[in-house]
Design a protein around this motif. Sequence first.
Motif, PDB file in Angstrom:
ATOM      1  N   ASP A  97      42.962  32.943  17.374  1.00 17.17           N
ATOM      2  CA  ASP A  97      42.623  34.360  17.445  1.00 17.17           C
ATOM      3  C   ASP A  97      42.263  34.729  18.881  1.00 17.17           C
ATOM      4  O   ASP A  97      41.284  34.218  19.445  1.00 17.17           O
ATOM      5  N   LEU A  98      43.067  35.608  19.466  1.00 22.43           N
ATOM      6  CA  LEU A  98      42.881  36.044  20.846  1.00 22.43           C
ATOM      7  C   LEU A  98      42.877  37.565  20.890  1.00 22.43           C
ATOM      8  O   LEU A  98      42.937  38.225  19.852  1.00 22.43           O
ATOM      9  N   THR A  99      42.811  38.126  22.078  1.00 23.80           N
ATOM     10  CA  THR A  99      42.938  39.567  22.263  1.00 23.80           C
ATOM     11  C   THR A  99      43.829  39.815  23.482  1.00 23.80           C
ATOM     12  O   THR A  99      44.159  38.881  24.232  1.00 23.80           O
ATOM     13  N   VAL A 100      44.177  41.085  23.700  1.00 34.09           N
ATOM     14  CA  VAL A 100      44.948  41.453  24.891  1.00 34.09           C
ATOM     15  C   VAL A 100      44.189  41.047  26.156  1.00 34.09           C
ATOM     16  O   VAL A 100      44.797  40.720  27.178  1.00 34.09           O
ATOM     17  N   ALA A 101      42.868  41.038  26.096  1.00 36.31           N
ATOM     18  CA  ALA A 101      42.056  40.648  27.259  1.00 36.31           C
ATOM     19  C   ALA A 101      42.407  39.252  27.743  1.00 36.31           C
ATOM     20  O   ALA A 101      42.282  38.942  28.938  1.00 36.31           O
ATOM     21  N   TYR A 102      42.838  38.379  26.843  1.00 36.06           N
ATOM     22  CA  TYR A 102      43.259  37.031  27.238  1.00 36.06           C
ATOM     23  C   TYR A 102      44.463  37.110  28.164  1.00 36.06           C
ATOM     24  O   TYR A 102      44.540  36.393  29.161  1.00 36.06           O
ATOM     25  N   LEU A 103      45.422  37.976  27.844  1.00 34.49           N
ATOM     26  CA  LEU A 103      46.604  38.143  28.690  1.00 34.49           C
ATOM     27  C   LEU A 103      46.221  38.731  30.046  1.00 34.49           C
ATOM     28  O   LEU A 103      46.785  38.367  31.083  1.00 34.49           O
ATOM     29  N   ILE A 104      45.265  39.666  30.028  1.00 31.47           N
ATOM     30  CA  ILE A 104      44.798  40.274  31.278  1.00 31.47           C
ATOM     31  C   ILE A 104      44.179  39.202  32.173  1.00 31.47           C
ATOM     32  O   ILE A 104      44.478  39.120  33.376  1.00 31.47           O
ATOM     33  N   ASP A 105      43.327  38.370  31.585  1.00 30.44           N
ATOM     34  CA  ASP A 105      42.677  37.305  32.353  1.00 30.44           C
ATOM     35  C   ASP A 105      43.707  36.306  32.879  1.00 30.44           C
ATOM     36  O   ASP A 105      43.613  35.851  34.026  1.00 30.44           O
ATOM     37  N   MET A 106      44.689  35.968  32.068  1.00 26.89           N
ATOM     38  CA  MET A 106      45.739  35.043  32.500  1.00 26.89           C
ATOM     39  C   MET A 106      46.527  35.620  33.677  1.00 26.89           C
ATOM     40  O   MET A 106      46.841  34.908  34.643  1.00 26.89           O
ATOM     41  N   ALA A 107      46.833  36.901  33.609  1.00 30.26           N
ATOM     42  CA  ALA A 107      47.564  37.554  34.698  1.00 30.26           C
ATOM     43  C   ALA A 107      46.749  37.517  35.988  1.00 30.26           C
ATOM     44  O   ALA A 107      47.297  37.267  37.078  1.00 30.26           O
ATOM     45  N   LYS A 108      45.459  37.756  35.900  1.00 28.28           N
ATOM     46  CA  LYS A 108      44.598  37.743  37.082  1.00 28.28           C
ATOM     47  C   LYS A 108      44.528  36.344  37.694  1.00 28.28           C
ATOM     48  O   LYS A 108      44.590  36.177  38.910  1.00 28.28           O
ATOM     49  N   ARG A 109      44.394  35.327  36.847  1.00 27.23           N
ATOM     50  CA  ARG A 109      44.198  33.968  37.343  1.00 27.23           C
ATOM     51  C   ARG A 109      45.468  33.368  37.941  1.00 27.23           C
ATOM     52  O   ARG A 109      45.397  32.378  38.662  1.00 27.23           O
ATOM     53  N   THR A 110      46.621  33.959  37.666  1.00 24.43           N
ATOM     54  CA  THR A 110      47.887  33.401  38.152  1.00 24.43           C
ATOM     55  C   THR A 110      48.560  34.301  39.188  1.00 24.43           C
ATOM     56  O   THR A 110      49.782  34.285  39.333  1.00 24.43           O
ATOM     57  N   CYS A 111      47.789  35.098  39.907  1.00 18.33           N
ATOM     58  CA  CYS A 111      48.313  35.881  41.030  1.00 18.33           C
ATOM     59  C   CYS A 111      48.388  34.976  42.261  1.00 18.33           C
ATOM     60  O   CYS A 111      47.367  34.430  42.694  1.00 18.33           O
ATOM     61  N   TYR A 112      49.594  34.827  42.822  1.00 17.13           N
ATOM     62  CA  TYR A 112      49.776  33.980  43.998  1.00 17.13           C
ATOM     63  C   TYR A 112      50.601  34.743  45.038  1.00 17.13           C
ATOM     64  O   TYR A 112      51.504  35.502  44.673  1.00 17.13           O
ATOM     65  N   PRO A 113      50.307  34.534  46.318  1.00 16.26           N
ATOM     66  CA  PRO A 113      51.109  35.188  47.361  1.00 16.26           C
ATOM     67  C   PRO A 113      52.568  34.759  47.303  1.00 16.26           C
ATOM     68  O   PRO A 113      52.881  33.652  46.865  1.00 16.26           O
ATOM     69  N   ARG A 114      53.457  35.676  47.741  1.00 14.64           N
ATOM     70  CA  ARG A 114      54.892  35.395  47.848  1.00 14.64           C
ATOM     71  C   ARG A 114      55.495  34.902  46.538  1.00 14.64           C
ATOM     72  O   ARG A 114      56.335  34.003  46.512  1.00 14.64           O
ATOM     73  N   SER A 115      55.031  35.479  45.443  1.00 17.94           N
ATOM     74  CA  SER A 115      55.582  35.142  44.126  1.00 17.94           C
ATOM     75  C   SER A 115      55.938  36.437  43.394  1.00 17.94           C
ATOM     76  O   SER A 115      55.621  37.535  43.862  1.00 17.94           O
ATOM     77  N   GLU A 116      56.599  36.315  42.259  1.00 14.41           N
ATOM     78  CA  GLU A 116      56.970  37.476  41.452  1.00 14.41           C
ATOM     79  C   GLU A 116      55.710  38.045  40.798  1.00 14.41           C
ATOM     80  O   GLU A 116      55.146  37.452  39.889  1.00 14.41           O
ATOM     81  N   LEU A 117      55.266  39.198  41.272  1.00 20.80           N
ATOM     82  CA  LEU A 117      54.017  39.812  40.810  1.00 20.80           C
ATOM     83  C   LEU A 117      54.253  41.132  40.076  1.00 20.80           C
ATOM     84  O   LEU A 117      53.305  41.804  39.694  1.00 20.80           O
ATOM     85  N   THR A 118      55.503  41.472  39.886  1.00 19.30           N
ATOM     86  CA  THR A 118      55.859  42.779  39.340  1.00 19.30           C
ATOM     87  C   THR A 118      55.183  43.063  38.008  1.00 19.30           C
ATOM     88  O   THR A 118      54.536  44.106  37.823  1.00 19.30           O
ATOM     89  N   PHE A 119      55.331  42.154  37.060  1.00 16.33           N
ATOM     90  CA  PHE A 119      54.833  42.430  35.712  1.00 16.33           C
ATOM     91  C   PHE A 119      53.308  42.386  35.666  1.00 16.33           C
ATOM     92  O   PHE A 119      52.679  43.103  34.889  1.00 16.33           O
ATOM     93  N   LYS A 120      52.700  41.554  36.519  1.00 12.26           N
ATOM     94  CA  LYS A 120      51.243  41.553  36.620  1.00 12.26           C
ATOM     95  C   LYS A 120      50.750  42.901  37.149  1.00 12.26           C
ATOM     96  O   LYS A 120      49.764  43.457  36.664  1.00 12.26           O
ATOM     97  N   LEU A 121      51.436  43.428  38.160  1.00 20.63           N
ATOM     98  CA  LEU A 121      51.038  44.703  38.754  1.00 20.63           C
ATOM     99  C   LEU A 121      51.065  45.820  37.720  1.00 20.63           C
ATOM    100  O   LEU A 121      50.124  46.617  37.617  1.00 20.63           O
ATOM    101  N   ILE A 122      52.133  45.901  36.933  1.00 13.49           N
ATOM    102  CA  ILE A 122      52.244  46.961  35.925  1.00 13.49           C
ATOM    103  C   ILE A 122      51.119  46.851  34.910  1.00 13.49           C
ATOM    104  O   ILE A 122      50.456  47.846  34.570  1.00 13.49           O
ATOM    105  N   GLY A 123      50.876  45.650  34.408  1.00 10.68           N
ATOM    106  CA  GLY A 123      49.843  45.470  33.399  1.00 10.68           C
ATOM    107  C   GLY A 123      48.444  45.683  33.938  1.00 10.68           C
ATOM    108  O   GLY A 123      47.621  46.379  33.326  1.00 10.68           O
ATOM    109  N   LEU A 124      48.137  45.097  35.105  1.00  9.01           N
ATOM    110  CA  LEU A 124      46.782  45.168  35.641  1.00  9.01           C
ATOM    111  C   LEU A 124      46.433  46.561  36.150  1.00  9.01           C
ATOM    112  O   LEU A 124      45.274  46.987  36.053  1.00  9.01           O
TER     113      LEU A 124
END
Length: 221
Positions: free
Chosen positions: A23-50
């Motif tokens: 049992d999770l929530t959307v907040a889990y996906l938000i936290d995962m997106a934040k923790r996996t932000c890296y320079p010079r990588s594909e950040l498009t979908f993280k940007l839209i969601g965050l």
Amino acid sequence: QLLPFLAPSKLRANYPLRVEGHDLTVAYLIDMAKRTCYPRSELTFKLIGLMHYLPSDAQWMNDQGMQWDLPKLVREEARQSLRDAACGGTHRLSGLTLAYKTREARGEPIDGAYIQARRYVVRHKNYAYRLQNGDGSFSTEWFRGPGNEDSLDRKMKTTGHILEWLLYAAEERDLKSSRITRATHYLTNILYSNSNKDWEAGPLGHAIHALLLYDRLVFAP
């Protein structure tokens, strides 16, 4: 990629998810997106969601101890090339567009990284129009240059993606321009004339969403 699809569906961060019995929530996906932000990588979908779920002044650290915030996310995306990005760069352009449009919708200033994003989008918007074909379709070479392949699949893929992004970026005057109208007519006509064709699911989804956006923006504002 799931997070940016949930955001426009207006699901709150505490909306429940169940994954393999957990049992999770959307907040889990938000936290995962934040923790996996890296320079010079594909950040498009993280940007839209965050951009949707986080307040404008949000700050966080990734799982490598690097400090991040939304302007940094925008700057990282704006400094990267479109040529190697997903779907010809249209997703990257959509993310940057939605970033400064979200600021506008919140009544916040378009400054710093968001000015950079808007300039980037406007430059590519003008270029996309310059590459538009006589039949209303957009270049089958994405943003690499002119292209007008005979393949309906290819033309539907590029036109659907590019029109979808252009409608995200559209100002009021753009919606009545002949360029947008011609592209919409082209896309509508090939889908209607080939209603029994087994289109590829992803490009078809973007094409249908582009027409849905046009319908909402032009006929039901």
